[in-house]
Design a protein around this motif. Structure first.
Motif, PDB file in Angstrom:
ATOM      1  N   THR A 110       6.883  18.546  -4.564  1.00 50.65           N
ATOM      2  CA  THR A 110       7.155  17.299  -3.853  1.00 50.65           C
ATOM      3  C   THR A 110       8.574  16.819  -4.107  1.00 50.65           C
ATOM      4  N   GLY A 111       9.016  16.891  -5.344  1.00 51.30           N
ATOM      5  CA  GLY A 111      10.378  16.481  -5.671  1.00 51.30           C
ATOM      6  C   GLY A 111      11.413  17.337  -4.975  1.00 51.30           C
ATOM      7  N   THR A 112      11.129  18.631  -4.857  1.00 47.25           N
ATOM      8  CA  THR A 112      12.056  19.529  -4.169  1.00 47.25           C
ATOM      9  C   THR A 112      12.112  19.211  -2.679  1.00 47.25           C
ATOM     10  N   TYR A 113      10.962  18.942  -2.078  1.00 42.18           N
ATOM     11  CA  TYR A 113      10.953  18.542  -0.668  1.00 42.18           C
ATOM     12  C   TYR A 113      11.733  17.241  -0.464  1.00 42.18           C
ATOM     13  N   LEU A 114      11.571  16.313  -1.371  1.00 38.14           N
ATOM     14  CA  LEU A 114      12.300  15.059  -1.285  1.00 38.14           C
ATOM     15  C   LEU A 114      13.801  15.300  -1.394  1.00 38.14           C
ATOM     16  N   SER A 115      14.206  16.172  -2.280  1.00 35.62           N
ATOM     17  CA  SER A 115      15.622  16.503  -2.429  1.00 35.62           C
ATOM     18  C   SER A 115      16.170  17.170  -1.173  1.00 35.62           C
ATOM     19  N   ILE A 116      15.387  18.049  -0.568  1.00 34.66           N
ATOM     20  CA  ILE A 116      15.806  18.692   0.682  1.00 34.66           C
ATOM     21  C   ILE A 116      15.986  17.650   1.771  1.00 34.66           C
ATOM     22  N   GLY A 117      15.056  16.711   1.850  1.00 31.78           N
ATOM     23  CA  GLY A 117      15.147  15.655   2.863  1.00 31.78           C
ATOM     24  C   GLY A 117      16.365  14.775   2.687  1.00 31.78           C
ATOM     25  N   THR A 118      16.642  14.372   1.468  1.00 34.62           N
ATOM     26  CA  THR A 118      17.799  13.507   1.237  1.00 34.62           C
ATOM     27  C   THR A 118      19.104  14.262   1.451  1.00 34.62           C
ATOM     28  N   THR A 119      19.125  15.538   1.114  1.00 35.15           N
ATOM     29  CA  THR A 119      20.325  16.338   1.355  1.00 35.15           C
ATOM     30  C   THR A 119      20.548  16.520   2.850  1.00 35.15           C
ATOM     31  N   ALA A 120      19.484  16.791   3.587  1.00 31.94           N
ATOM     32  CA  ALA A 120      19.601  16.926   5.038  1.00 31.94           C
ATOM     33  C   ALA A 120      20.013  15.597   5.686  1.00 31.94           C
ATOM     34  N   PHE A 121      19.534  14.499   5.130  1.00 28.53           N
ATOM     35  CA  PHE A 121      19.921  13.185   5.649  1.00 28.53           C
ATOM     36  C   PHE A 121      21.416  12.955   5.436  1.00 28.53           C
ATOM     37  N   GLY A 122      21.956  13.466   4.348  1.00 31.27           N
ATOM     38  CA  GLY A 122      23.395  13.365   4.093  1.00 31.27           C
ATOM     39  C   GLY A 122      24.212  14.137   5.115  1.00 31.27           C
ATOM     40  N   ALA A 123      23.594  15.134   5.739  1.00 28.99           N
ATOM     41  CA  ALA A 123      24.287  15.911   6.764  1.00 28.99           C
ATOM     42  C   ALA A 123      24.615  15.040   7.975  1.00 28.99           C
TER      43      ALA A 123
ATOM     44  N   ALA B  76      20.595  25.563   0.260  1.00 30.04           N
ATOM     45  CA  ALA B  76      20.218  26.927  -0.095  1.00 30.04           C
ATOM     46  C   ALA B  76      19.640  26.986  -1.511  1.00 30.04           C
ATOM     47  N   ILE B  77      20.250  26.255  -2.432  1.00 32.67           N
ATOM     48  CA  ILE B  77      19.753  26.216  -3.813  1.00 32.67           C
ATOM     49  C   ILE B  77      18.369  25.576  -3.867  1.00 32.67           C
ATOM     50  N   LEU B  78      18.182  24.492  -3.124  1.00 33.88           N
ATOM     51  CA  LEU B  78      16.879  23.829  -3.119  1.00 33.88           C
ATOM     52  C   LEU B  78      15.799  24.713  -2.497  1.00 33.88           C
ATOM     53  N   LEU B  79      16.139  25.432  -1.439  1.00 37.80           N
ATOM     54  CA  LEU B  79      15.163  26.336  -0.829  1.00 37.80           C
ATOM     55  C   LEU B  79      14.810  27.480  -1.774  1.00 37.80           C
ATOM     56  N   ARG B  80      15.796  27.973  -2.524  1.00 32.14           N
ATOM     57  CA  ARG B  80      15.527  29.008  -3.517  1.00 32.14           C
ATOM     58  C   ARG B  80      14.586  28.464  -4.599  1.00 32.14           C
ATOM     59  N   GLU B  81      14.823  27.227  -5.027  1.00 36.14           N
ATOM     60  CA  GLU B  81      13.961  26.599  -6.033  1.00 36.14           C
ATOM     61  C   GLU B  81      12.541  26.419  -5.492  1.00 36.14           C
ATOM     62  N   LEU B  82      12.431  26.045  -4.228  1.00 37.06           N
ATOM     63  CA  LEU B  82      11.120  25.882  -3.604  1.00 37.06           C
ATOM     64  C   LEU B  82      10.381  27.222  -3.559  1.00 37.06           C
ATOM     65  N   LYS B  83      11.089  28.280  -3.252  1.00 36.78           N
ATOM     66  CA  LYS B  83      10.481  29.613  -3.251  1.00 36.78           C
ATOM     67  C   LYS B  83      10.038  29.995  -4.662  1.00 36.78           C
ATOM     68  N   ARG B  84      10.853  29.685  -5.674  1.00 38.28           N
ATOM     69  CA  ARG B  84      10.497  30.002  -7.046  1.00 38.28           C
ATOM     70  C   ARG B  84       9.243  29.236  -7.464  1.00 38.28           C
ATOM     71  N   ILE B  85       9.163  27.974  -7.072  1.00 38.20           N
ATOM     72  CA  ILE B  85       7.976  27.175  -7.388  1.00 38.20           C
ATOM     73  C   ILE B  85       6.752  27.790  -6.716  1.00 38.20           C
ATOM     74  N   GLY B  86       6.921  28.238  -5.469  1.00 37.11           N
ATOM     75  CA  GLY B  86       5.815  28.864  -4.744  1.00 37.11           C
ATOM     76  C   GLY B  86       5.360  30.147  -5.394  1.00 37.11           C
TER      77      GLY B  86
END
Length: 79
Positions: A15-28, A62-72
């Motif tokens: 959940t924290g990783t998804y939240l980080s992805i969302g906030t990073t994408a919002f910064g885009a 990219a780093i957050l997606l890699r972390e999400l894959k590692r968690i999975g």
């Protein structure tokens, strides 16, 4: 478990990783606005700043997606 320990664990959770992805994408969105302004004003320095910011956002995602894959991969119930 203290609240601080829970907060530290949240950052590495799915959940924290998804939240980080969302906030990073919002910064885009801010970078897109900056790019448009730089192009309309023909401001090379502002354009360069926006491009570097976009690269940083891309790398962060990219780093957050890699972390999400590692968690999975670590989650026995998920995979």
């Amino acid at each position: 478990m203290s609240a601080l320990t829970k907060a530290k664990g949240f950052k590495k959770s799915r959940t924290g990783t998804y939240l980080s992805i969302g906030t990073t994408a919002f910064g885009a969105l801010s970078v897109v606005k900056q790019l448009r302004k730089a192009r309309s004003d023909s401001d090379t320095l502002l354009l360069l700043d926006a491009v570097v910011s976009a690269a940083a956002i891309g790398t962060g995602l990219a780093i957050l997606l890699r972390e999400l894959k590692r968690i999975g991969d670590d989650d026995v119930l998920f995979g």
